[in-house]
Design an enzyme around this catalytic site. Structure first.
Site, PDB file in Angstrom:
ATOM      1  N   GLU A  50     -27.173   2.389   0.599  1.00 15.02           N
ATOM      2  CA  GLU A  50     -25.717   2.579   0.795  1.00 15.02           C
ATOM      3  C   GLU A  50     -25.130   3.164  -0.471  1.00 15.02           C
ATOM      4  OE1 GLU A  50     -24.143  -1.362   1.083  1.00 15.02           O
ATOM      5  OE2 GLU A  50     -25.321  -1.871   2.843  1.00 15.02           O
TER       6      GLU A  50
ATOM      7  N   GLY B  77     -22.872   5.561  -2.982  1.00 18.16           N
ATOM      8  CA  GLY B  77     -21.581   6.236  -3.047  1.00 18.16           C
ATOM      9  C   GLY B  77     -21.518   7.131  -4.269  1.00 18.16           C
TER      10      GLY B  77
ATOM     11  N   TYR C 220     -10.372   0.233 -15.429  1.00 16.50           N
ATOM     12  CA  TYR C 220     -11.451  -0.436 -16.157  1.00 16.50           C
ATOM     13  C   TYR C 220     -12.026   0.420 -17.290  1.00 16.50           C
ATOM     14  CZ  TYR C 220     -13.294   0.952 -11.480  1.00 16.50           C
ATOM     15  OH  TYR C 220     -13.534   1.568 -10.277  1.00 16.50           O
TER      16      TYR C 220
ATOM     17  N   CYS D 175       4.795   6.350 -15.767  1.00 12.29           N
ATOM     18  CA  CYS D 175       5.605   5.430 -16.586  1.00 12.29           C
ATOM     19  C   CYS D 175       4.928   4.075 -16.758  1.00 12.29           C
ATOM     20  CB  CYS D 175       6.982   5.265 -15.967  1.00 12.29           C
ATOM     21  SG  CYS D 175       7.821   6.840 -15.824  1.00 12.29           S
TER      22      CYS D 175
HETATM   23  C1  LIG Z   1     -21.431  -3.038  -0.100  1.00 12.47           C
HETATM   24  C2  LIG Z   1     -21.372  -1.797  -0.896  1.00 12.47           C
HETATM   25  N1  LIG Z   1     -22.320  -0.865  -0.691  1.00 12.47           N
HETATM   26  C3  LIG Z   1     -22.316   0.289  -1.390  1.00 12.47           C
HETATM   27  C4  LIG Z   1     -21.346   0.552  -2.337  1.00 12.47           C
HETATM   28  C5  LIG Z   1     -21.407   1.850  -3.088  1.00 12.47           C
HETATM   29  O1  LIG Z   1     -21.559   1.669  -4.428  1.00 12.47           O
HETATM   30  P1  LIG Z   1     -21.807   2.905  -5.399  1.00 12.47           P
HETATM   31  O2  LIG Z   1     -20.680   3.839  -5.178  1.00 12.47           O
HETATM   32  O3  LIG Z   1     -21.825   2.338  -6.747  1.00 12.47           O
HETATM   33  O4  LIG Z   1     -23.134   3.497  -5.000  1.00 12.47           O
HETATM   34  C6  LIG Z   1     -20.355  -0.388  -2.586  1.00 12.47           C
HETATM   35  C7  LIG Z   1     -19.352  -0.140  -3.617  1.00 12.47           C
HETATM   36  O5  LIG Z   1     -18.550  -0.896  -4.005  1.00 12.47           O
HETATM   37  C8  LIG Z   1     -20.368  -1.592  -1.848  1.00 12.47           C
HETATM   38  O6  LIG Z   1     -19.452  -2.534  -2.049  1.00 12.47           O
END
Ligand SMILES: Cc1ncc(COP(=O)(O)O)c(C=O)c1O
Length: 397
Positions: free
Chosen positions: A279, A281, A323, A349
């Site tokens: 998964e 991102g 962050y 602002c």
């Molecule tokens: C459950 C889950 N899967 C995948 C991701 C993707 O993470 P990244 O963008 O660091 O690969 C996130 C990001 O918060 C997540 O919460």
């Protein structure tokens, strides 16, 4: 060999594998621009899809939900990791169907779960015992058999910024082992739910891939134990989280980090007969975009400090204020060799609207343009309307 994504040809900054001259993007500039190069995303998807053990790559669309980006992932046969019905409905517009969705999230409402079950999505990643009870209830009502995953918290420090670590002892995400065991027992007693998968997600922006090894050492025996109770279990979802070096936009180094992780997964998972899911991102989309901004004001204060105030700040790119994330900033054209030290800030602002402090930078004038690098992940997706400034534009090379 390095493959830098930002290069100067003479005084002009170029972006991406095909060295697009960023000067061309600012010709009719009116407001900040997110400029994307989809080739960067496609290349990364191909790296990952060429890992032979992969079952399916799911893109965590929270990182960037732009429809053209989603359409690319669809074309490349990726699934999605989603965290709301809003995201799923949006993804339908890009051609995805229920069979493509892994649904994560710590607070799925009854209505959201009912929608997911009605639309027979691929997998619901359960993050609490209450959520599982809701699913069983709804599945009985709808007379459906629902495939669930238990997201387990292996309590492994991802060695990332604490705000984006998700598997610490006191994290709100996932089920701890005693809760996961209770969930397995409940699933075993209910025919309307099937335990199809186990998953973990350690956090985001992970640079030390060894943390995955720690997680697997803990997760693998639990997977076998769960399978002995629920034999239909046959998917192992390894989450996302792989990071990039925001101080060095080099595709070759990114690819090496993925290769290292793939080798680790191959070694650790070779005896495991499971369909492997990812998964991801950030790793897929972060490098694909540059946020182009204008130097609106240069201001020197009494102590000699110089502010470079841009027309883009935390309402567009929230990560530095949220962050202290680092994003490289480069001049789109260099006026000469002379440098200055600036605090580079946004127009919002709020005193926290800071992109970078004490940055030695090529000397700029008001009206010059800068590129804020690697903004494809958690950039445009996190924008807010705070201060009601002009909306930014998203354009593609
Ligand atoms: C459950 C889950 N899967 C995948 C991701 C993707 O993470 P990244 O963008 O660091 O690969 C996130 C990001 O918060 C997540 O919460």
């Amino acid at each position: 060999m390095s493959r830098k994504l930002f290069t100067y040809q003479g005084t002009d900054l170029h972006f991406g594998p095909n060295a697009y001259p960023l000067k061309s993007a600012v010709k009719n500039y009116q407001q900040p621009i997110w400029l994307y190069d989809l080739a960067i995303i496609e290349e990364r998807v191909r790296w990952i899809q060429s890992w032979p053990q992969l079952g399916r790559l799911h893109y965590a669309m929270k990182a960037n939900f732009n429809l053209d980006i989603l359409k690319l992932f669809k074309k490349l046969n990726c699934g999605l990791d989603v965290v709301s019905v809003g995201e799923m409905k949006h993804a339908l517009k890009a051609g995805f169907t229920g069979a493509d969705f892994i649904f994560s999230g710590v607070a799925k409402s009854r209505a959201e779960l009912a929608w997911a079950i009605e639309n027979e999505i691929y997998q619901i990643n359960v993050e609490s015992f209450s959520e599982l009870k809701r699913i069983i209830d709804i599945a009985n009502q709808q007379k459906k058999i629902v495939s669930v995953d238990l997201r387990v918290n292996p309590e492994v420090d991802a060695e990332t910024h604490p705000s984006i670590a998700t598997a610490l002892k006191d994290s709100k995400f996932g089920l701890d082992f005693p809760a996961a065991q209770l969930a397995i027992d409940l699933i075993a007693q209910n025919k309307c739910v099937q335990l199809k998968a186990l998953s973990f997600h350690l956090g985001s922006q992970i640079m030390n891939v060894k943390v995955f090894e720690k997680a697997l050492t803990i997760m693998k025996p639990f997977y076998q134990k769960a399978k002995s109770i629920c034999p239909e279990l046959d998917r192992f979802d390894l989450g996302g989280g792989l990071g990039i070096d925001y101080k060095n936009a080099d595709s070759a180094i990114d690819q090496q980090r993925w290769d290292e992780l793939a080798a680790l997964f191959s070694r650790e998972l070779k005896a495991m007969n499971a369909f492997l899911l990812l998964e991801m991102g950030r790793f897929l989309v972060a490098r694909s975009s540059v946020l182009i901004a204008r130097v609106e004001i240069i201001k020197e204060v009494l102590n000699g400090k110089k502010f470079m105030i841009l027309d883009a700040g935390m309402s567009l790119l929230m990560r530095p204020a949220l962050y202290q994330a680092y994003h490289e900033i480069l001049p789109i054209y260099k006026r000469g060799e002379e440098t200055e030290t600036y605090d580079i800030v946004g127009p919002i602002c709020e005193s926290t609207d800071v992109l970078m402090l004490n940055k030695k930078f090529s000397k700029v004038e008001e009206g010059d343009f800068v590129a804020i690098c690697d903004t494809g992940a958690y950039g445009a997706a996190m924008t807010s309307r705070y201060n009601l400034r002009e909306e930014s534009a998203e354009i593609f090379i």
